[in-house]
Design a protein around this motif. Structure first.
Motif, mmCIF file in Angstrom:
data_model
loop_
_atom_site.group_PDB
_atom_site.id
_atom_site.type_symbol
_atom_site.label_atom_id
_atom_site.label_comp_id
_atom_site.label_asym_id
_atom_site.label_seq_id
_atom_site.Cartn_x
_atom_site.Cartn_y
_atom_site.Cartn_z
ATOM 1 N N VAL A 1 0.620 -1.183 -0.039
ATOM 2 C CA VAL A 1 -0.066 -0.183 -0.113
ATOM 3 C C VAL A 1 0.687 1.243 -0.022
ATOM 4 O O VAL A 1 0.515 2.207 -0.746
ATOM 5 C CB VAL A 1 -1.131 0.017 1.225
ATOM 6 N N VAL A 2 1.934 1.281 0.908
ATOM 7 C CA VAL A 2 2.689 2.560 0.970
ATOM 8 C C VAL A 2 3.769 2.554 0.041
ATOM 9 O O VAL A 2 4.232 3.669 -0.605
ATOM 10 C CB VAL A 2 3.286 2.592 2.334
ATOM 11 N N LEU A 3 4.653 1.404 -0.029
ATOM 12 C CA LEU A 3 6.140 1.552 -0.592
ATOM 13 C C LEU A 3 5.915 1.210 -2.363
ATOM 14 O O LEU A 3 6.616 1.940 -2.996
ATOM 15 C CB LEU A 3 7.111 0.612 -0.087
ATOM 16 N N THR A 4 5.156 0.511 -2.624
ATOM 17 C CA THR A 4 4.894 -0.046 -3.908
ATOM 18 C C THR A 4 4.762 1.246 -4.952
ATOM 19 O O THR A 4 5.406 1.142 -6.051
ATOM 20 C CB THR A 4 3.911 -1.315 -4.220
ATOM 21 N N PRO A 5 3.778 2.151 -4.691
ATOM 22 C CA PRO A 5 3.470 3.111 -5.837
ATOM 23 C C PRO A 5 4.660 4.140 -5.700
ATOM 24 O O PRO A 5 4.920 4.734 -6.860
ATOM 25 C CB PRO A 5 2.435 4.126 -4.853
ATOM 26 N N PHE A 6 5.908 4.126 -4.927
ATOM 27 C CA PHE A 6 6.977 4.904 -5.184
ATOM 28 C C PHE A 6 8.080 4.041 -5.949
ATOM 29 O O PHE A 6 8.969 4.743 -6.164
ATOM 30 C CB PHE A 6 7.618 5.044 -3.716
ATOM 31 N N PHE A 7 7.763 2.974 -6.147
ATOM 32 C CA PHE A 7 8.900 2.044 -6.857
ATOM 33 C C PHE A 7 9.290 2.565 -8.285
ATOM 34 O O PHE A 7 10.284 2.695 -8.710
ATOM 35 C CB PHE A 7 8.518 0.337 -6.894
ATOM 36 N N PRO A 8 8.141 3.174 -9.100
ATOM 37 C CA PRO A 8 8.694 3.533 -10.278
ATOM 38 C C PRO A 8 9.510 4.774 -10.214
ATOM 39 O O PRO A 8 10.446 4.810 -11.087
ATOM 40 C CB PRO A 8 7.346 3.807 -11.146
ATOM 41 N N TYR A 9 9.294 5.562 -9.409
ATOM 42 C CA TYR A 9 9.973 6.888 -9.012
ATOM 43 C C TYR A 9 11.433 6.556 -8.703
ATOM 44 O O TYR A 9 12.420 7.067 -9.088
ATOM 45 C CB TYR A 9 9.433 7.593 -8.241
ATOM 46 N N VAL A 10 11.617 5.659 -7.778
ATOM 47 C CA VAL A 10 12.691 4.924 -7.420
ATOM 48 C C VAL A 10 13.767 4.669 -8.385
ATOM 49 O O VAL A 10 14.914 4.790 -8.579
ATOM 50 C CB VAL A 10 12.785 4.075 -6.206
ATOM 51 N N ALA A 11 13.006 3.484 -9.133
ATOM 52 C CA ALA A 11 13.769 3.178 -10.348
ATOM 53 C C ALA A 11 14.118 3.821 -11.496
ATOM 54 O O ALA A 11 15.175 3.799 -11.864
ATOM 55 C CB ALA A 11 12.907 1.804 -10.959
ATOM 56 N N ALA A 12 13.477 5.040 -11.607
ATOM 57 C CA ALA A 12 13.788 6.088 -12.735
ATOM 58 C C ALA A 12 14.678 7.190 -12.072
ATOM 59 O O ALA A 12 15.024 8.095 -12.976
ATOM 60 C CB ALA A 12 12.398 6.656 -13.218
ATOM 61 N N SER A 13 14.793 7.070 -10.846
ATOM 62 C CA SER A 13 15.540 8.201 -10.114
ATOM 63 C C SER A 13 17.132 7.908 -10.812
ATOM 64 O O SER A 13 17.708 6.948 -11.187
ATOM 65 C CB SER A 13 15.672 8.085 -8.764
#
Length: 244
Positions: free
Chosen positions: A190-202
């Motif tokens: 719920v909390v971390l998965t939505p941020f995964f695309p941004y972390v991978a693209a950073s």
């Protein structure tokens, strides 16, 4: 998990005349000499160490953010166990041998570790990974779930059988591991998965080659077909150059 490490091998072989103990080399996990069941259970209690090695290998070679999150949960789970042990301060069971482990035993770190791992794994298999219409195609998931739970139970039982913990210490370790496994899985989903695309693209994510495979329904099949397709394309190019 690290209850049995940190003492010399000479200490590990000391025993009281009433009961002779021996240990698995380099680990100091002790069992009664000549007890085959104890020998097998002593090896099974090393499962947490083996799983940590597996996680580190997967993280280094796959760089998947969900795998990294899974491992972070295990580290947090171990930290919670340390805090609980030093808050409750319940002694371990009496043994007729010099103490070769940390003083406190409530809750069992082995049991908590394994049930956290098994709980997260089961939730991951049946919620995160896609479902097939044919139950036979999902048979591997059921076998993996049963296997994870079975190993967790065997490791927990080994701690009582080998005299490192009481039944209540192992039971509470399992309960806490299950609760924390559910909480951490929910937090990741719920909390971390939505941020995964941004972390991978950073920039840092690209530098570390981090991957987000959340939206890929079957990662193993995707990697297999992608690798096979790329290999065939390169083979065609090589053949084309040779024919010119």
């Amino acid at each position: 998990m690290a209850d049995n490490l940190g003492k010399s091998s000479e200490e590990a072989t000391q025993f009281c005349p009433a009961t002779k103990y021996t240990s698995i080399s380099l680990t100091n996990v002790q069992y009664t000499k000549g007890d085959f069941i104890g020998y097998v259970l002593a090896w099974s209690s090393l499962a947490p160490i083996g799983l940590i090695v597996v996680f580190m290998t997967l993280i280094v070679f796959r760089r998947d953010l969900h795998t990294i999150s899974y491992f972070c949960g295990i580290v947090i789970n171990e930290g919670c166990n340390w805090v609980l042990k030093h808050t409750i301060r319940e002694k371990r069971p009496q043994r007729d041998i010099a103490v070769l482990f940390t003083e406190y035993g409530m809750p069992s770190s082995h049991s908590q570790f394994m049930f956290f791992f098994a709980t997260y794994m089961i939730l991951f298999l049946f919620i995160r990974i896609y479902r097939n219409y044919n139950c036979l195609d999902d048979l591997w998931k059921y076998l993996t779930a049963i296997g994870s739970l079975t190993v967790a139970c065997v490791v927990a039982y080994s701690r009582v059988y080998l005299g490192y913990h009481t039944s209540s210490q192992v039971l509470w370790g399992g309960i806490i591991g299950i609760i924390l496994g559910c909480i951490w899985f929910a937090a990741v989903q719920v909390v971390l998965t939505p941020f995964f695309p941004y972390v991978a693209a950073s920039h840092l994510g690209e530098f570390l080659m981090l991957r987000d495979s959340t939206l890929i329904p079957h990662v193993l099949w995707f990697e297999y077909t992608s690798t096979r397709s790329e290999s065939r394309n390169r083979q065609r190019k090589v053949t084309s150059r040779k024919s010119q």
